[in-house]
Design a protein around this motif. Structure first.
Motif, mmCIF file in Angstrom:
data_model
loop_
_atom_site.group_PDB
_atom_site.id
_atom_site.type_symbol
_atom_site.label_atom_id
_atom_site.label_comp_id
_atom_site.label_asym_id
_atom_site.label_seq_id
_atom_site.Cartn_x
_atom_site.Cartn_y
_atom_site.Cartn_z
ATOM 1 N N ARG A 9 -13.167 1.352 9.864
ATOM 2 C CA ARG A 9 -11.569 0.546 9.385
ATOM 3 C C ARG A 9 -11.266 -0.170 10.446
ATOM 4 N NH1 ARG A 9 -11.534 -0.182 3.574
ATOM 5 N NH2 ARG A 9 -9.260 -0.651 3.516
ATOM 6 N N LEU A 45 -0.922 -13.562 9.991
ATOM 7 C CA LEU A 45 0.553 -12.350 9.595
ATOM 8 C C LEU A 45 0.880 -12.950 10.401
ATOM 9 C CD1 LEU A 45 0.289 -10.598 8.269
ATOM 10 C CD2 LEU A 45 0.118 -8.609 10.113
ATOM 11 N N ILE A 48 -15.884 8.646 4.811
ATOM 12 C CA ILE A 48 -16.905 7.972 3.795
ATOM 13 C C ILE A 48 -17.817 8.356 3.351
ATOM 14 C CG2 ILE A 48 -16.635 6.197 2.889
ATOM 15 C CD1 ILE A 48 -14.004 4.560 4.515
ATOM 16 N N ALA A 93 0.859 7.010 6.752
ATOM 17 C CA ALA A 93 1.498 5.710 6.051
ATOM 18 C C ALA A 93 3.052 5.318 6.209
ATOM 19 C CB ALA A 93 0.045 4.593 5.737
ATOM 20 N N ILE A 137 4.071 -0.478 9.918
ATOM 21 C CA ILE A 137 3.088 0.956 9.407
ATOM 22 C C ILE A 137 1.758 1.005 9.438
ATOM 23 C CG2 ILE A 137 5.823 1.981 9.240
ATOM 24 C CD1 ILE A 137 4.973 1.670 6.224
ATOM 25 N N PHE A 169 -18.688 10.755 0.474
ATOM 26 C CA PHE A 169 -19.437 9.794 -0.804
ATOM 27 C C PHE A 169 -20.876 10.374 -0.903
ATOM 28 C CE2 PHE A 169 -17.277 6.088 -1.232
ATOM 29 C CZ PHE A 169 -17.524 5.406 -2.373
ATOM 30 N N ALA A 229 3.438 -3.846 6.408
ATOM 31 C CA ALA A 229 1.801 -2.742 6.055
ATOM 32 C C ALA A 229 0.641 -3.306 6.157
ATOM 33 C CB ALA A 229 3.254 -1.721 5.387
ATOM 34 N N PRO A 230 0.123 -4.431 6.717
ATOM 35 C CA PRO A 230 -0.681 -4.614 6.123
ATOM 36 C C PRO A 230 -1.807 -3.635 5.570
ATOM 37 C CG PRO A 230 -0.751 -5.586 8.122
ATOM 38 C CD PRO A 230 0.299 -4.456 8.238
ATOM 39 N N GLY A 231 -2.249 -2.832 6.422
ATOM 40 C CA GLY A 231 -3.205 -1.799 5.841
ATOM 41 C C GLY A 231 -4.875 -2.484 7.048
ATOM 42 N N GLY A 253 -0.256 -1.476 -3.820
ATOM 43 C CA GLY A 253 -0.811 0.147 -4.522
ATOM 44 C C GLY A 253 -1.803 0.367 -3.148
ATOM 45 N N GLY A 254 -2.598 -1.507 -2.463
ATOM 46 C CA GLY A 254 -3.281 -0.965 -1.796
ATOM 47 C C GLY A 254 -4.632 -0.839 -1.171
ATOM 48 N N GLY A 273 0.374 -1.486 0.183
ATOM 49 C CA GLY A 273 0.456 -0.139 -0.033
ATOM 50 C C GLY A 273 0.779 1.031 -0.156
ATOM 51 N N GLY A 282 -9.525 3.458 -2.205
ATOM 52 C CA GLY A 282 -9.412 5.279 -1.164
ATOM 53 C C GLY A 282 -9.457 6.186 -1.847
ATOM 54 N N ALA A 289 -0.268 -9.023 -1.410
ATOM 55 C CA ALA A 289 -1.009 -11.152 -1.583
ATOM 56 C C ALA A 289 -2.063 -9.928 -2.822
ATOM 57 C CB ALA A 289 -1.873 -10.861 -0.786
ATOM 58 N N CYS A 293 -5.216 2.812 -1.078
ATOM 59 C CA CYS A 293 -5.725 4.129 -1.167
ATOM 60 C C CYS A 293 -5.189 4.379 -2.943
ATOM 61 C CB CYS A 293 -4.278 4.936 -0.730
ATOM 62 S SG CYS A 293 -3.723 6.774 -1.131
HETATM 63 C C1 LIG Z 1 -12.727 5.007 0.641
HETATM 64 C C2 LIG Z 1 -11.448 5.751 1.065
HETATM 65 C C3 LIG Z 1 -11.331 6.892 0.736
HETATM 66 C C4 LIG Z 1 -10.012 6.718 1.180
HETATM 67 N N1 LIG Z 1 -9.268 9.162 1.285
HETATM 68 C C5 LIG Z 1 -8.184 8.990 1.924
HETATM 69 C C6 LIG Z 1 -7.712 10.341 1.257
HETATM 70 O O1 LIG Z 1 -8.163 11.075 0.329
HETATM 71 N N2 LIG Z 1 -6.504 10.570 1.660
HETATM 72 C C7 LIG Z 1 -5.745 10.435 2.910
HETATM 73 O O2 LIG Z 1 -4.660 10.196 3.003
HETATM 74 N N3 LIG Z 1 -6.788 9.100 2.822
HETATM 75 C C8 LIG Z 1 -7.754 8.228 2.509
HETATM 76 N N4 LIG Z 1 -7.974 6.601 3.157
HETATM 77 C C9 LIG Z 1 -7.242 6.019 3.945
HETATM 78 C C10 LIG Z 1 -6.176 5.373 3.185
HETATM 79 O O3 LIG Z 1 -6.394 4.397 1.545
HETATM 80 C C11 LIG Z 1 -5.507 4.287 3.879
HETATM 81 O O4 LIG Z 1 -5.040 5.418 4.985
HETATM 82 C C12 LIG Z 1 -4.102 3.621 3.585
HETATM 83 O O5 LIG Z 1 -4.622 2.941 2.150
HETATM 84 C C13 LIG Z 1 -3.324 2.552 3.963
HETATM 85 O O6 LIG Z 1 -2.029 2.758 4.049
HETATM 86 P P1 LIG Z 1 -1.347 1.445 4.105
HETATM 87 O O7 LIG Z 1 -0.539 0.673 3.482
HETATM 88 O O8 LIG Z 1 -1.645 0.978 5.594
HETATM 89 O O9 LIG Z 1 -2.698 -0.093 3.854
HETATM 90 P P2 LIG Z 1 -2.596 -0.065 3.013
HETATM 91 O O10 LIG Z 1 -3.136 0.468 1.278
HETATM 92 O O11 LIG Z 1 -4.190 -0.917 3.343
HETATM 93 O O12 LIG Z 1 -2.350 -1.791 2.195
HETATM 94 C C14 LIG Z 1 -1.866 -2.469 2.426
HETATM 95 C C15 LIG Z 1 -1.356 -3.595 1.741
HETATM 96 O O13 LIG Z 1 -1.374 -4.845 2.359
HETATM 97 C C16 LIG Z 1 -1.931 -5.970 1.442
HETATM 98 N N5 LIG Z 1 -1.366 -7.891 2.485
HETATM 99 C C17 LIG Z 1 -1.561 -7.143 3.987
HETATM 100 N N6 LIG Z 1 -1.411 -8.499 4.449
HETATM 101 C C18 LIG Z 1 -1.340 -9.260 3.609
HETATM 102 C C19 LIG Z 1 -0.297 -9.787 4.031
HETATM 103 N N7 LIG Z 1 -0.025 -10.807 4.582
HETATM 104 N N8 LIG Z 1 1.045 -10.206 2.678
HETATM 105 C C20 LIG Z 1 0.582 -9.546 1.273
HETATM 106 N N9 LIG Z 1 0.251 -8.940 1.132
HETATM 107 C C21 LIG Z 1 -0.472 -8.224 2.656
HETATM 108 C C22 LIG Z 1 -2.730 -5.627 0.823
HETATM 109 O O14 LIG Z 1 -3.273 -6.587 0.378
HETATM 110 C C23 LIG Z 1 -2.441 -3.765 0.844
HETATM 111 O O15 LIG Z 1 -2.727 -4.345 -0.704
HETATM 112 C C24 LIG Z 1 -9.099 6.700 2.078
HETATM 113 C C25 LIG Z 1 -9.476 5.293 2.569
HETATM 114 C C26 LIG Z 1 -10.733 4.534 1.878
HETATM 115 C C27 LIG Z 1 -11.425 3.150 1.869
#
Ligand SMILES: Cc1cc2nc3c(=O)[nH]c(=O)nc-3n(C[C@H](O)[C@H](O)[C@H](O)COP(=O)(O)OP(=O)(O)OC[C@H]3O[C@@H](n4cnc5c(N)ncnc54)[C@H](O)[C@@H]3O)c2cc1C
Ligand SMILES: NC(=O)c1ccc[n+]([C@@H]2O[C@H](COP(=O)([O-])OP(=O)(O)OC[C@H]3O[C@@H](n4cnc5c(N)ncnc54)[C@H](O)[C@@H]3O)[C@@H](O)[C@H]2O)c1
Length: 478
Positions: free
Chosen positions: A279, A286, A189, A335, A322, A193, A147-149, A42-43, A16, A49, A38, A45
């Motif tokens: 969320r 993990l 959200i 993040a 993270i 929306f 960084a599984p989000g 780009g996860g 992500g 997102g 997985a 966001c």
């Molecule tokens: C509708 C919506 C709108 C949003 N708008 C904004 C915005 O405008 N601005 C903003 O700052 N934030 C926004 N956010 C929040 C933002 O998307 C998240 O804060 C951000 O994506 C977090 O990043 P991350 O890297 O922690 O996790 P994520 O983006 O969730 O990425 C985690 C990744 O890890 C992968 N993963 C998980 N576990 C495993 C594993 N065991 N092995 C391999 N891969 C794995 C997942 O498949 C995923 O791709 C929005 C969220 C949503 C839902």
């Protein structure tokens, strides 16, 4: 730097925004890096997102503007009729997603980051297993960043079918524009929306369990946001009620209960329902148990200030976490800031993230943004630490640029310490609020006072003078 004893210097689980930010910084620090994903590069966001939601908001915002005949007339413009095509708007979002996903993937490849597609699991100290399409793979790394989000949280009693009852994961596809949509939750959200749906002609019922709408925002801002973003639009609100049961179908049936007594108070029959109730971290399966780590009650990975993963309160050597999964601030830029700080810590240069100075924004029309503490939180801190808090407000309707644009709804509010003048929080609702917030964010990052900020010069006429005026007023300049 390449550690001889390990396959990689750094392995990151999750590509992500957090994982990507960490990987880019790791390469710039000379670390041999792998990233494990997985699902979609780009996860959240990029795929479900920030990016697609902002694409929908961009189109919806223009429709809203072009249909605002009074506003256009005041500028001497007449538009006979405004048509839009739902499918093309949805494609606009989908196309941006695939472009950004491609760019992000290529940027990693170009930098020599190994991308491993599969499910990553911690398998003991400095070791990961990855379930790939071609079988299980084991890699070792001197350091590992998790960084599984996060994923949408759906309260018990709410049934999702992805078509009539859905979370943002499906909502973002804009597969239909139901005449009457219920939105459960008035957080980011729900708000974003509601902006899209109301601009595109849907009737909305917004349901919020807490006694007031937008509970996460500063109270003054939430009140004004309600006046600008909710009341004049086709949005009915129900606060203090829980959506306790939601049954998909045609119609969607929603049972509303009093949030305190849990007694059923109303039953709605609507065309569709967006569940925007928060969320939760995506931290199951993990392999955390293999290094003695337990997530907290809500599933977040415990970390210290340096983002080292904790087991029974002590850092687990070479394991870091993270992003959304740490529950600090569920924002994309938070993040990646955490990712960069973690890489610095891995390289032995101590770095902690200053959450106080990380801005947030809701990209409604007009936008809402804030950084630092709400007035209520600042007063609580003041009570604990023994200082008094003051706040000033300035209005977009007194700003020449906003008046020229014919979009003068909104305020800026600066919350500061009375004794030192230090800025503790800034909250804005109004035109381009998401861009305006950054000077406040930079000011908080270096703990500046309203007295020194009041002497900075802002170009005239710009929206940024809304903050200039607030700093001057707080410093007693007029
Ligand atoms: C509708 C919506 C709108 C949003 N708008 C904004 C915005 O405008 N601005 C903003 O700052 N934030 C926004 N956010 C929040 C933002 O998307 C998240 O804060 C951000 O994506 C977090 O990043 P991350 O890297 O922690 O996790 P994520 O983006 O969730 O990425 C985690 C990744 O890890 C992968 N993963 C998980 N576990 C495993 C594993 N065991 N092995 C391999 N891969 C794995 C997942 O498949 C995923 O791709 C929005 C969220 C949503 C839902
Ligand atoms: N522009 C942005 O930065 C942006 C945009 C979208 C999402 N996000 C991130 O995604 C996260 C999730 O967003 P969100 O809007 O889903 O969550 P949120 O936590 O912002 O809001 C959820 C709301 O739903 C209410 N709620 C919960 N259960 C309910 C029920 N059963 N009935 C009625 N109301 C109920 C809560 O009281 C709360 O007000 C946010 O915390 C944010 O970090 C950010």
């Amino acid at each position: 730097m390449v550690s001889q004893a390990f396959d990689y210097d750094l392995a990151i689980v999750g590509a992500g925004v957090g994982g990507h930010g960490a990987a880019l910084h790791a390469v710039s620090c000379g670390l041999k890096t792998a990233i494990i994903e997985a699902a979609d590069m780009g996860g959240t966001c990029v795929n479900r997102g920030c990016i697609p939601s902002k694409a929908l908001l961009a189109a919806a915002g223009r429709v809203r503007e072009l249909r605002n005949a009074d506003h256009l007339k005041a500028l001497g413009i007449q538009v006979k009729s405004v048509e839009f095509d739902r499918g093309t708007i949805a494609n606009h979002a989908a196309n941006i997603v695939s472009k950004l996903r491609g760019d992000l993937t290529n940027s990693l490849k170009r930098l020599g980051v190994d991308i491993i597609q599969g499910w990553g699991k911690v398998a003991g100290s400095q070791k990961l297993t990855i379930a790939t399409d071609t079988g299980e793979k084991t890699i070792t790394a001197k350091d590992i960043i998790l960084a599984p989000g996060s994923i949408p949280w759906v309260p018990p009693g709410i049934e999702i079918d992805g078509k009539t009852v859905f979370t943002s994961d499906d909502g973002i596809k804009l597969e239909s524009l139901p005449p009457w949509v219920a939105i459960i939750g008035s957080g980011y959200i729900g708000l974003e929306f509601s902006d899209v749906y109301s601009a595109l002609g849907c009737e909305i019922t917004m349901i919020e369990a807490l006694p007031e709408l937008m509970p996460g925002f500063d109270r003054d801002i939430a009140k004004i946001a309600e006046r600008i973003l909710i009341t004049p639009r086709d949005i009915e609100t129900k606060v203090g009620v829980l959506a306790q049961k939601v049954i998909p179908g045609s119609p969607v049936v929603i049972e509303l209960a009093d949030a305190k007594t849990k007694e059923v108070v109303d039953v709605l029959e609507v065309d569709a329902c967006l569940v925007a109730t928060g969320r939760i971290p995506y931290t199951q399966n993990l392999g955390l148990e293999s290094v003695g780590v337990e997530t907290d009650r809500r599933g977040f990975i415990p970390v210290n200030d340096k983002l080292a993963v904790l087991s029974a309160g002590e850092p687990v050597p070479h394991l870091w976490a993270i992003g959304d999964a740490t529950g600090k601030m569920m924002l994309a830029h938070a993040a990646s800031a955490q990712g960069i700080a973690t890489v610095e810590n891995i390289c032995g240069r101590d770095r902690i993230v200053d959450y106080r100075s990380i801005p947030a924004a809701a990209f409604t029309h007009p936008e809402i943004s804030f950084v630092g503490l709400t007035e209520t939180a600042a007063k609580e801190l003041g009570k604990e630490e023994g200082f008094e808090v003051a706040a000033v407000r300035t209005y977009f309707k007194g700003n020449s640029k906003a008046i020229a644009e014919g979009e003068a709804d909104g305020i800026a509010k600066v919350v500061y310490r009375k004794d030192t003048g230090e800025v503790l929080g800034v909250h804005i609702i109004g035109l381009h609020a998401s861009d305006l917030i950054h000077e406040a964010s930079n000011a908080i990052a270096i703990r500046q006072s309203v007295q020194s900020l009041a002497y900075l010069v802002h170009a005239h006429p710009t929206l940024s003078e809304v903050l200039d005026e607030a700093y001057k007023r707080a410093a007693g300049h007029g």
